[in-house]
Design an enzyme around this catalytic site. Structure first.
Site, short mmCIF file in Angstrom:
data_model
loop_
_atom_site.label_atom_id
_atom_site.label_comp_id
_atom_site.label_asym_id
_atom_site.label_seq_id
_atom_site.Cartn_x
_atom_site.Cartn_y
_atom_site.Cartn_z
N ALA A 51 0.83 -1.21 0.00
CA ALA A 51 0.00 0.00 0.00
C ALA A 51 0.86 1.26 0.00
O ALA A 51 0.43 2.32 0.45
CB ALA A 51 -0.92 -0.01 1.22
N THR A 106 7.51 -3.08 -6.22
CA THR A 106 6.86 -4.04 -5.36
C THR A 106 7.86 -5.00 -4.73
O THR A 106 7.69 -5.44 -3.60
CB THR A 106 5.83 -4.85 -6.16
OG1 THR A 106 6.46 -5.38 -7.34
CG2 THR A 106 4.64 -4.00 -6.56
N ASP A 109 -4.81 -2.78 -3.73
CA ASP A 109 -5.80 -2.07 -4.57
C ASP A 109 -6.78 -3.01 -5.26
O ASP A 109 -7.27 -2.70 -6.33
CB ASP A 109 -5.08 -1.20 -5.58
CG ASP A 109 -4.30 -2.01 -6.61
OD1 ASP A 109 -4.23 -3.25 -6.45
OD2 ASP A 109 -3.75 -1.41 -7.55
N GLY A 164 0.05 -7.04 -15.73
CA GLY A 164 1.08 -7.87 -16.33
C GLY A 164 0.44 -9.08 -16.99
O GLY A 164 -0.68 -9.48 -16.63
N ASN A 219 -1.92 -11.22 -14.77
CA ASN A 219 -1.48 -11.44 -13.40
C ASN A 219 -2.37 -10.62 -12.47
O ASN A 219 -2.46 -9.41 -12.61
CB ASN A 219 -0.03 -10.99 -13.27
CG ASN A 219 0.43 -10.97 -11.82
OD1 ASN A 219 0.07 -11.86 -11.04
ND2 ASN A 219 1.22 -9.96 -11.47
N LYS A 256 -32.25 19.99 13.39
CA LYS A 256 -30.85 19.82 13.77
C LYS A 256 -30.78 19.63 15.27
O LYS A 256 -31.31 20.46 16.01
CB LYS A 256 -30.04 21.04 13.34
CG LYS A 256 -28.56 20.91 13.64
CD LYS A 256 -27.80 22.16 13.22
CE LYS A 256 -26.32 22.00 13.55
NZ LYS A 256 -25.57 23.22 13.27
N HIS A 311 -44.12 22.63 7.31
CA HIS A 311 -43.81 23.59 6.27
C HIS A 311 -42.76 24.62 6.70
O HIS A 311 -42.95 25.30 7.72
CB HIS A 311 -45.04 24.40 5.86
CG HIS A 311 -46.35 23.68 5.92
ND1 HIS A 311 -46.92 23.08 4.83
CD2 HIS A 311 -47.20 23.46 6.95
CE1 HIS A 311 -48.08 22.53 5.19
NE2 HIS A 311 -48.28 22.76 6.46
N ASN A 346 -48.18 20.64 17.42
CA ASN A 346 -48.33 21.14 16.06
C ASN A 346 -47.45 22.37 15.89
O ASN A 346 -47.61 23.36 16.59
CB ASN A 346 -49.80 21.51 15.78
CG ASN A 346 -50.04 21.66 14.29
OD1 ASN A 346 -49.33 22.39 13.61
ND2 ASN A 346 -51.04 20.95 13.78
N ARG A 372 -47.23 40.05 18.76
CA ARG A 372 -47.29 40.62 17.42
C ARG A 372 -48.05 41.94 17.51
O ARG A 372 -48.80 42.18 18.47
CB ARG A 372 -48.00 39.67 16.45
CG ARG A 372 -49.46 39.49 16.74
CD ARG A 372 -50.13 38.43 15.87
NE ARG A 372 -51.56 38.41 16.09
CZ ARG A 372 -52.35 37.38 15.88
NH1 ARG A 372 -51.85 36.25 15.45
NH2 ARG A 372 -53.64 37.46 16.11
#
Lengths: 499, 499, 499
Positions: free
Chosen positions: A12, A84, A106, A144, A172, A353, A365, A379, A442
């Site tokens: 690797a 290798t 790999d 190979g 290979n 979240k 909504h 609600n 309000r």
């Protein structure tokens, strides 16, 4: 069963230059798992002690492997890329088993069966060296090619191969099983390749053959031994893995609409009778219950979804625990440690979240619920916003069962809306609301008669633009009173009104 | 033309165990239509009286078929699963025509032509039994295989077939036409299969052949007689149906961008010159006009869209009537009996539910319009919310032509905004607004000088976190005045301000 | 290198009737570029002077070509459709080079190499006429087929071909190179086809052959010379072009997840190490930086995205300049000349239009920012709406660095929030806010004790519906006080409260 007298070397350390991403390909993910972890987990399952040769970006490779807390993995460091052969040589101090299994890191689709078949053939034939081959007669620069002549066998590197791919139709795979004694004797006799100036482990085949050692090959399906050197091969390997996963879940009673563009990670589970729509992504440990419907273009990551729940199109769910009979979306975004209990409804353009939503609660909504704890049967009106951030800290919103939050409310946290309370539409709620109280925050509405017409007329007189087409009832007595922008007029009206 | 002296038996009683969904596969939808309705509608079109054998989940099967109000369908009940032979026997009381057509209910792609060809061959050859075969030399566990030897023909069940699929390259499609006289004589002579202990209708072939009756076969393309036993076959059949539909609409002048992942239901229509983007879903009776553009990842269900309209990416439209030259989306959600008239514009993050929008009206941003009737040439400001639900009932909002709703308005239904009226930005509107009036329902703004700095300083002094990096103009004289959370400070300011 | 003594004729006058779109196919886009521009640009690159024959929708064709400001293109007008032979004849006045290259305008995948090979073969063999052929033994109605017999060669129109496609396995690509002298001598000797009554340029081959002129053919891969006559061929050609583009970017270090349903336009660029998710659309001159992540179902058009930025799923970005390390989405919509500077965060259900966002600024939830200029390190609260349109004009909002806009704010433009200012949650801001000031524009909250219970009880008493299941604390003394709809009650409460 494998004899335990075998150890593995996984390569690797390479530069992954053909991937052209600037990074080590071993960390590219295939169906959610880093490439290097495929052989490591397979060897772990076979209880084979493993040495991983690392070099390029070795810290990242080591961190990735160690994150899975393997039992029998050690690392060897290749200081400079030298092929290798050199990479294998770096692990020499670790060799103690009779047989050394060498494989490229790999090849994520290699199965334990391929290793077991190789081991069986190797030991039964008392070979010095055995390796896996596959039929493939497409020209390729990645593999190979096996060349046999007069009882001699060798592997010719892809770039040096000039023969006919139909005559030499085996490649290979990059999986070798070598007697330790042979390896110890010959690993230092490899010659540097004339072109690359690197030492190639593949040359051991010719050495063994020339010295009349037994050399054994086993054949594996090409798709299982695909190596990944470039982006195209990476895509192809993931595509095969994806297909296998979808086939697996089909066999377990899952219906896929347009299966060819669904993405499923390795560690995902899906219950019987569930329906997975077009283009769905199910990622990282997601668990879908029985008889769920996951509609088109939904992405679910690191989440559980209970039985009979439905996620409507184009929703994104991440790190959430969702109960049974829940409806989510379309266009919902649920993320960061959310809990949604049974029978809840989370609708469109709603973000959750770090929020818990009780059973039977509805938020349907254009709502943002962040850092909130919401009880059962609440609600949440359209357009509700929890103000959880004051510029410095996050604060929590608590809404107790059976509360009713009016539309377009602004809930300034920390705040508690107690059981059964109502808040009036359009309110900004800054203080706690007692149980069963009605909170109003309000302003009262005032109608200014014919002011709209004045605004319109003024716009017509001075600006000559929309909504000029319309001339409503009432006379235009006030045209010259107004100057400046509409905005100023609005302000003027406000001042007049309230002073 | 078919002779009318034919009646059909459709087998739909099986357990569908290989689908592993727990339900009867006959109700799985293919391009929007339940599997069982494909043969039923085809036989209806051929005016062939049909008996459907039901068993597993028979109430659901019957309800599905009856919902299409077929003219000539009756049902026979198979009490216990005992094979296709037993299923056919259950219909014996209904037999009255000369020829009995028997077909599996799980072959949705079978065409009338295949039935007509079979009938022609059957009657012209005076066969006792005729059946449809197809070439397929892939090993399969789903199809019986035709074995002929010494002028004898028989069907060997897939699990009992041990021969060479290349030699015996024809499979049994599962469509049989049998003389009633032959069927009546031999249906009770079937032996139970040794493995399954069930009676197989396929054994009639060997019986006919052994008794030297004429047995006739006709060949159909394999893709048209695919049976559906598992999820993979279900996906493949739908994929073929989808391809055929897309090819059909291509031939009618529709442009597809990435055709291979578009989903179209059987009963959808698309006008000339329209463009269908990547991944679009057009479902259940949707009608797209001429020269429309349906952008990527749009889903439209049970809706009509007028000429020259465009639905921008990632919108969901369901149960809506949309006019000409309308623009919808991106990210729009229109559902539940909406009407949008010509030249209207519905923008992003806008939801419409049970709402009518007049010609030329615009609602472009972050809006929820539910239970609303909106006239022509209205402008709905960004962030507008209709409060249609009071916790008990839904109420309607009416906005008359040429009204202008300011941004971030909260419209508390039932309410009427009359013709040409304006509402100020940020208002909560609870009372009707007369024509041409301006309604204001918001508090007047007050600026508290340097209070932001005080808040910031206090946060810095006590909490040491963002936005600490910034130190603005003005002095920090007030740092010690503030204690507690920012939220409390806000409240304090409010109290100070208004008392 | 091409001899310069060559000029080209491109045929673009046809009715495109088989496309059935009602429009000239030459303007259909393939990977973002109109079909006709493919040969025009290829010839421009080869510096070959070109005459385009136009007829049907000629104004649109000419406008399209002229928009790319070609150096050497002229137009010839074919008054009535009378076949390819007639179309070529219309250009006769322009002929001056030794060789005339004639090609159909509907072959977008033709490469310069194919033209160069043809030219080389043509001139080296001193041919009177040379043309490109390709192997294709599928029956087709789109390609004339090459028929050779006794040293004679001719092209038989697809609809007139009755031979064996395997024997006559080469099709006519529609690319001819003809000596001017030969063309001038024979173009007027073409006979009208008996079926179509049109003059076919393909007949020149038989004429040349019969007169014993040298006729030369070169072979090109079929995929490169595909013609586009119907929607299916249009889809196939774009699919090939798309594949080629994706392969190209794979070779440059770009990772694709589900490459087969990604759409990339010709003029898009993607940096090394970037990841392109499933179903992504990258359109019209978009430039993606290095190490970016573009998640599933994102569409980016005419935009640049800086290094290390991420666009989360299902976002739409159009005409935007986005810096480095920026996070966008999911569900973001950025359009119309936006600029987003480094390290900014644009979150879900956020729309930006003609807006500039400074470095490090965050707008994360349910926000509309239109015509706004926002400085660095600003925090835009959830639910913020800029009111940029007053029914007549658009106005700008300016927010200076380090400002903090509270949640659910309504910002009525034109307006300026100065450096470091705060606005309280739920405010409507109509006046400028000075630096470091706190602006509040909302009503104070009032809690009406037990009013929620009264509302609930009244609903129970008179309407018998939800939320009836819940009976909270407190007594039901007030039931008979309330009559009419909940809405009226709300209003009454407001009046009581404020009077």
């Amino acid at each position: 069963m494998l004899n335990t007298n075998i150890q593995a070397v996984v390569l690797a350390a390479g530069k992954s230059s053909r991937l052209k991403s600037g990074h080590n390909k071993m960390l590219e993910k295939i169906c959610g798992q880093e490439m290097i972890l495929f052989p490591i987990k397979m060897l772990e399952n076979l209880a084979i002690e493993t040495t991983v040769v690392v070099g390029f970006e070795k810290e990242r490779i080591i961190a990735c492997i160690e994150s899975m807390q393997p039992d029998q993995v050690t690392f060897a460091h290749q200081q400079e890329p030298a092929g290798t052969g050199d990479a294998v040589r770096c692990t020499a101090d670790n060799w103690h088993s009779d047989h050394i299994l060498i494989l490229n890191g790999d090849m994520p689709l290699v199965t334990a069966q391929i290793i077991e078949d190789l081991y069986k053939a190797h030991t039964e034939s008392n070979a010095a060296l055995s390796f896996v081959i596959a039929h493939n007669n497409e020209p390729s620069t990645s593999y190979g090619r096996i060349v046999q002549k007069d009882a001699q066998i060798k592997i010719v590197e892809a770039r040096e191969f000039t023969g006919d791919v139909h005559e030499h139709c085996c490649i290979n795979a990059g999986i070798y099983l070598v007697k330790r004694s042979f390896l110890q004797e010959h690993i230092n006799h490899l010659n540097a390749n004339k072109t690359s100036n690197e030492f190639h482990i593949t040359d051991l085949v010719a050495i063994a053959s020339e010295h009349n050692y037994v050399v054994k090959t086993t054949v594996a399906p090409f798709d299982y031994v695909r190596g990944i050197n470039n982006q195209h091969e990476l895509w192809a390997a993931e595509q095969i893995q994806r297909s296998n996963l979808i086939k697996h879940w089909m066999e377990h009673g899952v219906r896929f609409s347009v299966a060819q563009n669904v993405h499923i990670d390795l560690d995902v589970t899906i219950g019987v009778g569930s329906y997975i729509g077009c283009g769905v992504h199910l990622l990282r440990g997601t668990q879908i219950g029985n008889y769920c419907t996951i509609d088109e273009y939904v992405s679910v990551e690191s989440s559980t979804i209970g039985d009979n729940s439905r996620v409507y199109p184009m929703s994104v769910v991440k790190d959430a625990q969702i109960g049974a009979n829940v409806a989510v979306g379309p266009f919902a975004h649920i993320h960061h440690a959310c809990v949604i209990e049974d029978n809840a409804v989370i609708g469109n353009f709603v973000e959750l979240k770090q929020t818990t939503v009780g059973a039977g609660t509805k938020a349907k909504h254009l709502t943002y619920l962040g850092d909130a704890t919401i009880g059962n049967n609440v609600n949440i009106g359209a357009g509700t916003i929890t103000c959880n951030f004051d510029g410095t800290n996050k604060h929590r919103t608590t809404i107790e069962p059976h509360a009713f939050i009016g539309s377009n409310n602004t809930l300034v946290a920390p705040i508690k809306i107690e059981q059964g309370a109502f808040t009036a539409a359009g309110s900004t709620i800054t203080e706690d609301v007692p149980a069963d109280a009605l909170a109003i925050g309000r302003a009262r509405q005032i109608n200014k008669h014919l002011y709209a017409q004045r605004l319109r007329n003024r716009a017509q007189g001075t600006l000559n633009c929309e909504p000029k087409a319309y001339t409503g009832p009432g006379s235009d007595t006030d045209k010259h009173t107004f100057t400046g922008a509409i905005k100023t007029v609005h302000d003027t009206i406000m001042y007049d009104d309230q002073q």
